[in-house]
Design an enzyme around this catalytic site. Structure first.
Site, PDB file in Angstrom:
ATOM      1  N   CYS A   9       4.895  26.360   4.845  1.00 51.64           N
ATOM      2  CA  CYS A   9       5.151  27.324   3.860  1.00 51.64           C
ATOM      3  C   CYS A   9       4.925  27.235   2.447  1.00 51.64           C
ATOM      4  O   CYS A   9       4.498  25.820   2.217  1.00 51.64           O
ATOM      5  CB  CYS A   9       6.357  28.290   4.153  1.00 51.64           C
ATOM      6  SG  CYS A   9       7.951  27.560   3.846  1.00 51.64           S
ATOM      7  N   ASN A  12       9.241  25.720   1.397  1.00 50.68           N
ATOM      8  CA  ASN A  12       9.699  24.925   2.325  1.00 50.68           C
ATOM      9  C   ASN A  12      11.321  25.360   2.544  1.00 50.68           C
ATOM     10  O   ASN A  12      12.254  24.409   2.786  1.00 50.68           O
ATOM     11  CB  ASN A  12       9.583  23.536   2.232  1.00 50.68           C
ATOM     12  CG  ASN A  12      10.005  22.655   3.550  1.00 50.68           C
ATOM     13  OD1 ASN A  12      10.138  21.429   3.280  1.00 50.68           O
ATOM     14  ND2 ASN A  12       9.948  23.169   4.765  1.00 50.68           N
ATOM     15  N   CYS A  14      12.542  28.660   3.262  1.00 50.28           N
ATOM     16  CA  CYS A  14      12.779  29.823   4.166  1.00 50.28           C
ATOM     17  C   CYS A  14      12.097  29.954   5.361  1.00 50.28           C
ATOM     18  O   CYS A  14      12.615  29.738   6.438  1.00 50.28           O
ATOM     19  CB  CYS A  14      12.599  31.101   3.383  1.00 50.28           C
ATOM     20  SG  CYS A  14      13.703  31.716   2.007  1.00 50.28           S
ATOM     21  N   ARG A  15      10.740  30.028   5.298  1.00 55.68           N
ATOM     22  CA  ARG A  15      10.084  30.306   6.599  1.00 55.68           C
ATOM     23  C   ARG A  15       9.836  28.944   7.447  1.00 55.68           C
ATOM     24  O   ARG A  15      10.013  28.950   8.434  1.00 55.68           O
ATOM     25  CB  ARG A  15       8.740  31.051   6.242  1.00 55.68           C
ATOM     26  CG  ARG A  15       8.711  32.449   5.865  1.00 55.68           C
ATOM     27  CD  ARG A  15       7.608  32.994   5.213  1.00 55.68           C
ATOM     28  NE  ARG A  15       7.286  32.301   4.018  1.00 55.68           N
ATOM     29  CZ  ARG A  15       5.949  32.191   3.248  1.00 55.68           C
ATOM     30  NH1 ARG A  15       5.107  33.348   3.862  1.00 55.68           N
ATOM     31  NH2 ARG A  15       5.727  31.522   2.442  1.00 55.68           N
ATOM     32  N   SER A  16       9.653  28.101   6.937  1.00 54.63           N
ATOM     33  CA  SER A  16       8.903  26.750   7.713  1.00 54.63           C
ATOM     34  C   SER A  16      10.116  26.035   8.185  1.00 54.63           C
ATOM     35  O   SER A  16      10.199  25.720   9.197  1.00 54.63           O
ATOM     36  CB  SER A  16       7.990  25.793   6.896  1.00 54.63           C
ATOM     37  OG  SER A  16       8.624  25.347   5.644  1.00 54.63           O
ATOM     38  N   ASP A 120       7.411  36.693   3.307  1.00 53.01           N
ATOM     39  CA  ASP A 120       8.330  35.981   2.752  1.00 53.01           C
ATOM     40  C   ASP A 120       9.537  36.366   2.631  1.00 53.01           C
ATOM     41  O   ASP A 120       9.825  37.114   1.609  1.00 53.01           O
ATOM     42  CB  ASP A 120       7.780  35.235   1.672  1.00 53.01           C
ATOM     43  CG  ASP A 120       8.523  34.160   0.995  1.00 53.01           C
ATOM     44  OD1 ASP A 120       9.672  34.030   1.443  1.00 53.01           O
ATOM     45  OD2 ASP A 120       7.825  33.170   0.414  1.00 53.01           O
TER      46      ASP A 120
HETATM   47  P1  4NP Z   1       9.034  30.021   1.640  1.00 58.39           P
HETATM   48  O1  4NP Z   1       9.767  31.077   0.491  1.00 58.39           O
HETATM   49  O2  4NP Z   1       7.927  29.697   1.348  1.00 58.39           O
HETATM   50  O3  4NP Z   1       9.383  30.676   2.986  1.00 58.39           O
HETATM   51  O4  4NP Z   1      10.136  28.656   1.542  1.00 58.39           O
HETATM   52  C1  4NP Z   1       9.722  30.810  -0.773  1.00 58.39           C
HETATM   53  C2  4NP Z   1      10.924  30.056  -1.223  1.00 58.39           C
HETATM   54  C3  4NP Z   1      11.018  30.121  -2.748  1.00 58.39           C
HETATM   55  C4  4NP Z   1       9.936  30.267  -3.532  1.00 58.39           C
HETATM   56  C5  4NP Z   1       8.812  30.873  -2.947  1.00 58.39           C
HETATM   57  C6  4NP Z   1       8.811  31.274  -1.634  1.00 58.39           C
HETATM   58  N1  4NP Z   1       9.958  30.099  -4.821  1.00 58.39           N
HETATM   59  O5  4NP Z   1       9.122  30.844  -5.838  1.00 58.39           O
HETATM   60  O6  4NP Z   1      10.872  29.479  -5.351  1.00 58.39           O
END
Ligand code: 4NP
Length: 147
Positions: A9, A12, A14-16, A120
């Site tokens: 994702c 790294n 939340c989703r992945s 997300d």
């Molecule tokens: P992920 O979500 O891609 O599912 O891990 C996010 C977590 C943090 C951020 C963006 C997306 N961020 O901008 O810090």
């Protein structure tokens, strides 16, 4: 045979990691990892609210740590799974010449959901909605890999 599965994702956190956790809980005999296309959270544990929502359904994420996706991952894994179209584009940007490792959207494995990406939850705050979709897709992925 796809034995080594990498979930990717943006952050790294939340989703992945949730997808890796859900998949390894169902299918512990596979080699799994997850990575982010960004380096924003390298070394971080999965996001607290996601860990909590996952734990409530029996999915433990506390041992996972964020890292950035690298071109070498195309050689280390048999199947690379992104959460949205941006992830896929950023993954493909690093594909080594001549490499043909499949890269798929996680939602490809949950066609009944009608979703074309995993929203997300870092932004939507809908951690349970993301986990519902991730768990449905992981069931589909496991079925796909058994076929
Ligand atoms: P992920 O979500 O891609 O599912 O891990 C996010 C977590 C943090 C951020 C963006 C997306 N961020 O901008 O810090």
């Amino acid at each position: 045979m796809s034995h080594r599965i990498l979930f990717v994702c943006l952050g790294n956190i939340c989703r992945s990691p949730a997808a890796e956790g859900a998949f390894r809980t169902r299918a512990p005999h596979f080699v799994t990892d997850s990575a982010g296309t960004s380096g924003w959270h390298i070394g971080d544990s999965p996001y607290g609210p996601m860990q909590k929502a996952a734990r409530a359904r029996g999915i433990k994420l506390d041992d996972l740590r964020a890292r950035q996706f690298v071109a070498e991952d195309f050689h280390r894994f048999d199947l690379i799974i992104g959460m949205d179209a941006d992830n896929i584009a950023n993954i493909e940007d690093l594909r080594p010449a001549g490499n043909d490792t499949p890269v798929r959207l996680l939602t490809d494995f949950a066609p009944q959901s009608g979703a074309d990406h995993v929203p997300d939850p870092y932004y939507t705050r809908d951690f349970d909605g993301a986990l519902d979709l991730i768990e449905a897709a992981v069931v589909g992925l496991e079925t796909h890999l058994r076929a």
